[in-house]
Design a protein around this motif. Structure first.
Motif, short mmCIF file in Angstrom:
data_model
loop_
_atom_site.label_atom_id
_atom_site.label_comp_id
_atom_site.label_asym_id
_atom_site.label_seq_id
_atom_site.Cartn_x
_atom_site.Cartn_y
_atom_site.Cartn_z
N GLY A 73 3.03 108.37 -31.52
CA GLY A 73 2.14 107.47 -32.23
C GLY A 73 0.88 108.19 -32.66
N PRO A 74 -0.07 107.48 -33.26
CA PRO A 74 -1.26 108.14 -33.78
C PRO A 74 -2.11 108.85 -32.74
N THR A 75 -2.04 108.43 -31.48
CA THR A 75 -2.79 109.12 -30.42
C THR A 75 -1.90 110.02 -29.58
N LEU A 100 -2.37 101.92 -38.08
CA LEU A 100 -3.39 101.28 -37.25
C LEU A 100 -2.77 100.36 -36.21
N ALA A 101 -1.68 99.70 -36.58
CA ALA A 101 -1.04 98.76 -35.67
C ALA A 101 -0.40 99.47 -34.47
N LYS A 102 -0.25 100.78 -34.54
CA LYS A 102 0.36 101.55 -33.45
C LYS A 102 -0.67 102.12 -32.48
N LEU A 103 -1.95 101.84 -32.69
CA LEU A 103 -2.98 102.33 -31.78
C LEU A 103 -2.90 101.59 -30.45
N PRO A 104 -2.89 102.30 -29.33
CA PRO A 104 -2.81 101.64 -28.02
C PRO A 104 -3.99 100.68 -27.81
N GLY A 105 -3.67 99.44 -27.57
CA GLY A 105 -4.71 98.44 -27.34
C GLY A 105 -5.56 98.16 -28.55
N GLY A 106 -5.15 98.67 -29.71
CA GLY A 106 -5.93 98.46 -30.92
C GLY A 106 -7.22 99.25 -30.97
N ARG A 107 -7.39 100.20 -30.05
CA ARG A 107 -8.62 100.99 -30.00
C ARG A 107 -8.56 102.13 -31.01
N THR A 108 -9.50 102.15 -31.95
CA THR A 108 -9.49 103.17 -32.98
C THR A 108 -9.81 104.54 -32.42
N GLY A 138 0.26 104.11 -46.38
CA GLY A 138 -0.60 102.93 -46.23
C GLY A 138 -0.75 102.57 -44.77
N GLY A 139 -1.94 102.08 -44.42
CA GLY A 139 -2.18 101.59 -43.08
C GLY A 139 -2.36 102.65 -42.02
N SER A 140 -2.71 103.88 -42.41
CA SER A 140 -2.78 104.97 -41.43
C SER A 140 -3.97 104.80 -40.48
N ALA A 141 -3.80 105.30 -39.27
CA ALA A 141 -4.85 105.22 -38.25
C ALA A 141 -5.78 106.42 -38.27
N GLY A 142 -5.37 107.51 -38.90
CA GLY A 142 -6.13 108.75 -38.84
C GLY A 142 -6.53 109.27 -40.20
N THR A 143 -7.28 110.37 -40.18
CA THR A 143 -7.74 111.05 -41.40
C THR A 143 -7.56 112.54 -41.18
#
Length: 380
Positions: A73-75, A100-108, A138-143
């Motif tokens: 996932g993203p992290t 973004l929806a795959k972030l654990p606990g929704g923490r950015t 679309g909807g990515s958690a990272g940069t």
């Protein structure tokens, strides 16, 4: 792929109603209302997407096969994802792995979230024998400029001491060398097409960090860090390839994953909805139809600039088939939506008895909207 439809049918092709109905649910509910009001009419459900979230679901609804894949996932924590395959075509949705929806606990995690899982999905598609990979952004958690995606495909990103860079956009500030490894050989004979509905460059005031970073939790200081990292990546990629695509439209999409795909995967960009309509066989589905019904959560000014309903309306117009819209909210005037090619438009908010019903009773109201459209356009 789906069979050729009969004459005189209705095609129901909505995008998701974000937060309430996914595309398939919206299509099923609207179709149910149409069937209730016009029981003799054949109704074909074909949910669509504009290349972002919902792309995988739209492909599966159109007859593609789901291939489950466990990826990072993203992290970096494992997440359950999937790709969709049909013949030698594979659909990869970034949000499935690195959203973004795959972030654990929704923490950015604006500085450390990455796109490694997207690369793992692409690798699985290649292992599956794909010769055409459609990458929905679309909807990515990272940069991270697609750095993680590239690392998952065997590209080595090293600092000045030869150590592999850790995940995330912040680490890119230390990038000193890029070793593409066997990437070219792995992609030989493979077409990579990016479905994208934004035209942002990688850098600058309209770039990946400045425009989308705040949505991912980045504050002012973080944005400067991310911009520096993306600039370093762009410089090193240009030195490696002799091509500089940092200004290419769409390079800034999905935290710069668009850049990574263009620069090192040899990808081509296409407007998301146009690509998805081709992929889903929309031209065939609409042939001989009496009506097309599309929709999304909010029909507004943004809809007219590359969003799914506008693309559906344009494709229906080319086929000389009238098109109607169902929306959670309708923020266009009648003159505006008619000018965009819609013969009718219904908002769930206008059908709701109480404030908030359009969200809590979206499925029921979507059926009612389908029923009313059928009464107005098919049986009236």
């Amino acid at each position: 792929m789906p069979a050729t439809p009969h004459q005189g049918h209705v095609v129901v092709a909505p995008d998701k109603f974000k937060g309430t109905l996914d595309g398939a649910e919206a299509a099923a509910r609207i179709a149910a209302g149409i069937r209730r009001a016009a029981p003799g009419v054949e109704v074909r459900e074909l949910p669509v997407a504009d290349g972002g979230e919902g792309t995988l679901a739209a492909a599966l609804a159109a007859g593609f096969t789901r291939v489950p894949v466990k990826v990072a996932g993203p992290t970096g924590l494992p997440v359950d994802a999937a790709l969709a395959v049909h013949g030698d075509t594979a659909v990869v949705e970034l949000a499935q792995a690195s959203g973004l929806a795959k972030l654990p606990g929704g923490r950015t995690a604006p500085l450390t979230a990455g796109s490694y899982g997207v690369g793992q999905l692409i690798a699985r598609a290649l292992a599956h024998g794909a010769k055409r990979i459609v990458l929905g952004l679309g909807g990515s958690a990272g940069t991270d400029g697609g750095a993680g995606m590239l690392q998952a495909l065997g590209v080595r990103l090293r600092d000045s001491e030869g150590a592999e860079l850790p995940p995330g956009g912040a680490a890119l500030r230390r990038l000193a060398s890029i070793d593409p490894g066997h990437l070219a050989a792995a992609l030989a004979g493979v077409e990579v097409v990016v479905a994208c509905d934004v035209d942002n460059p990688l850098l600058g005031p309209r770039g990946a960090a400045a425009v989308y970073g705040p949505q991912k939790g980045a504050e002012a200081g973080d944005l400067a860090v991310l911009e520096e990292g993306l600039t370093r990546l762009a410089d090193e990629v240009a030195a490696l390839t002799g091509r500089d695509v940092r200004e290419a439209p769409g390079a800034g999409a999905a935290g710069g994953v668009g850049f990574g795909a263009l620069a090192l995967l040899g990808a081509v960009m296409r407007p998301g909805i146009d690509l998805l309509l081709d992929l889903l066989g929309f031209e065939e589905a609409v042939r001989g139809a009496r009506l097309v019904v599309t929709g999304e959560g909010c029909l507004d000014a943004q809809t007219l600039h590359g969003k799914a309903p506008a693309g559906v309306a344009a494709a229906a117009a080319r086929a000389r088939v009238p098109v109607a819209a169902v929306a959670g909210r309708l923020e266009l005037s009648e003159a505006e939506w008619r000018a965009a090619g819609f013969a009718a438009a219904i908002a769930l908010t206008d059908l709701a008895e109480q404030p908030g019903d359009s969200l809590t009773r979206a499925a029921e109201l979507a059926e009612t909207a389908g029923e009313r459209l059928a009464a107005e356009l098919l049986t009236g």
